[in-house]
Design a protein around this motif. Structure first.
Motif, PDB file in Angstrom:
ATOM      1  N   SER A 185      56.208  92.411  26.825  1.00  0.00           N
ATOM      2  CA  SER A 185      55.497  91.337  26.121  1.00  0.00           C
ATOM      3  C   SER A 185      53.996  91.410  26.374  1.00  0.00           C
ATOM      4  CB  SER A 185      56.040  89.974  26.529  1.00  0.00           C
ATOM      5  OG  SER A 185      55.884  89.763  27.914  1.00  0.00           O
ATOM      6  N   ASN A 217      53.042  85.550  19.760  1.00  0.00           N
ATOM      7  CA  ASN A 217      53.881  86.640  20.253  1.00  0.00           C
ATOM      8  C   ASN A 217      55.332  86.169  20.278  1.00  0.00           C
ATOM      9  OD1 ASN A 217      55.021  88.809  21.536  1.00  0.00           O
ATOM     10  ND2 ASN A 217      53.678  88.733  23.324  1.00  0.00           N
ATOM     11  N   GLY A 225      54.341  81.632  23.611  1.00  0.00           N
ATOM     12  CA  GLY A 225      54.674  82.464  22.459  1.00  0.00           C
ATOM     13  C   GLY A 225      54.200  81.847  21.163  1.00  0.00           C
ATOM     14  N   ARG A 248      52.157  93.393  23.899  1.00  0.00           N
ATOM     15  CA  ARG A 248      52.025  92.779  22.574  1.00  0.00           C
ATOM     16  C   ARG A 248      50.873  91.784  22.484  1.00  0.00           C
ATOM     17  NH1 ARG A 248      54.428  96.698  21.546  1.00  0.00           N
ATOM     18  NH2 ARG A 248      56.644  96.834  21.219  1.00  0.00           N
ATOM     19  N   ILE A 282      58.005  87.780  20.843  1.00  0.00           N
ATOM     20  CA  ILE A 282      58.823  88.396  21.891  1.00  0.00           C
ATOM     21  C   ILE A 282      59.025  87.409  23.043  1.00  0.00           C
ATOM     22  CG2 ILE A 282      58.891  90.292  23.568  1.00  0.00           C
ATOM     23  CD1 ILE A 282      59.274  91.182  20.661  1.00  0.00           C
ATOM     24  N   LEU A 283      58.073  86.518  23.235  1.00  0.00           N
ATOM     25  CA  LEU A 283      58.163  85.561  24.339  1.00  0.00           C
ATOM     26  C   LEU A 283      59.300  84.560  24.159  1.00  0.00           C
ATOM     27  CD1 LEU A 283      54.385  84.866  25.028  1.00  0.00           C
ATOM     28  CD2 LEU A 283      55.927  86.408  26.218  1.00  0.00           C
TER      29      LEU A 283
END
Length: 182
Positions: free
Chosen positions: A47, A16, A11, A50, A18-19
């Motif tokens: 994810s 990202n 992430g 994204r 969201i990770l």
């Protein structure tokens, strides 16, 4: 536990955020394995949407995709094992993963090392992967012109399916009866 750490590091590498919710998926899988698999599926699909590299065949796009995909496989492995305490192999790989924050290639090297030792990859699999890597390396100047990102993902997915079928035909996987009706 290395799967959760690797997804959080991925992430950071991919940007990202969201990770960072990977520990929630892991905790759900510790509570109930089936619910954890459903949570993993939803997490992976959400994810994965994204992550959008501009070009899969560029070096940066490939590093981003490999970091994401490798960490998601490790998270799935953690969820299926349900083990909380890290082992020696995980502690050995952890410095490579952490170095991946600065040098993303170190993250990928750590993931490949973990896969090789954890899943007992033999010489034939290494030969196929080495041949594929050499082919991509030799054709790196021509790969950018092969169409849009969805087409490039289809080519890489086809290659991944080929490797999965090759592995299954070799008998490298455990035979388990899934969804057996009583």
């Amino acid at each position: 536990m290395i799967g959760v750490i690797s997804v959080v590091i991925a992430g950071i590498i991919t940007g990202n955020h969201i990770l960072f919710l990977a520990p929630v998926v892991y905790l759900v899988s510790l509570r109930d394995r089936d619910l954890g698999l459903v949570a993993y599926l939803i997490f992976a699909l959400y994810s994965g949407d994204r992550i959008s590299p501009a070009d899969m065949y560029t070096y940066e796009g490939l590093v981003t995709s490999l970091a994401f995909a490798g960490s998601m496989v490790l998270l799935l492995d953690d969820g299926l094992r349900g083990k909380v305490k890290p082992g020696r192999l995980e502690l050995l790989v952890l410095p490579f993963m952490l170095l991946g924050i600065i040098v993303p290639e170190a993250f990928i090297a750590g993931a490949v090392f973990y896969f090789a030792l954890r899943f007992r990859i033999d010489v034939r699999v290494v030969a196929v992967l080495g041949t594929a890597a050499a082919t991509f390396f030799l054709l790196r100047g021509f790969l950018g012109g092969l169409g849009s990102v969805p087409n490039q993902v289809a080519v890489l997915a086809g290659f991944a399916i080929f490797l999965a079928v090759l592995t299954m035909l070799r008998g490298n996987l455990k035979k388990v009866d899934s969804f057996r009706w009583k």
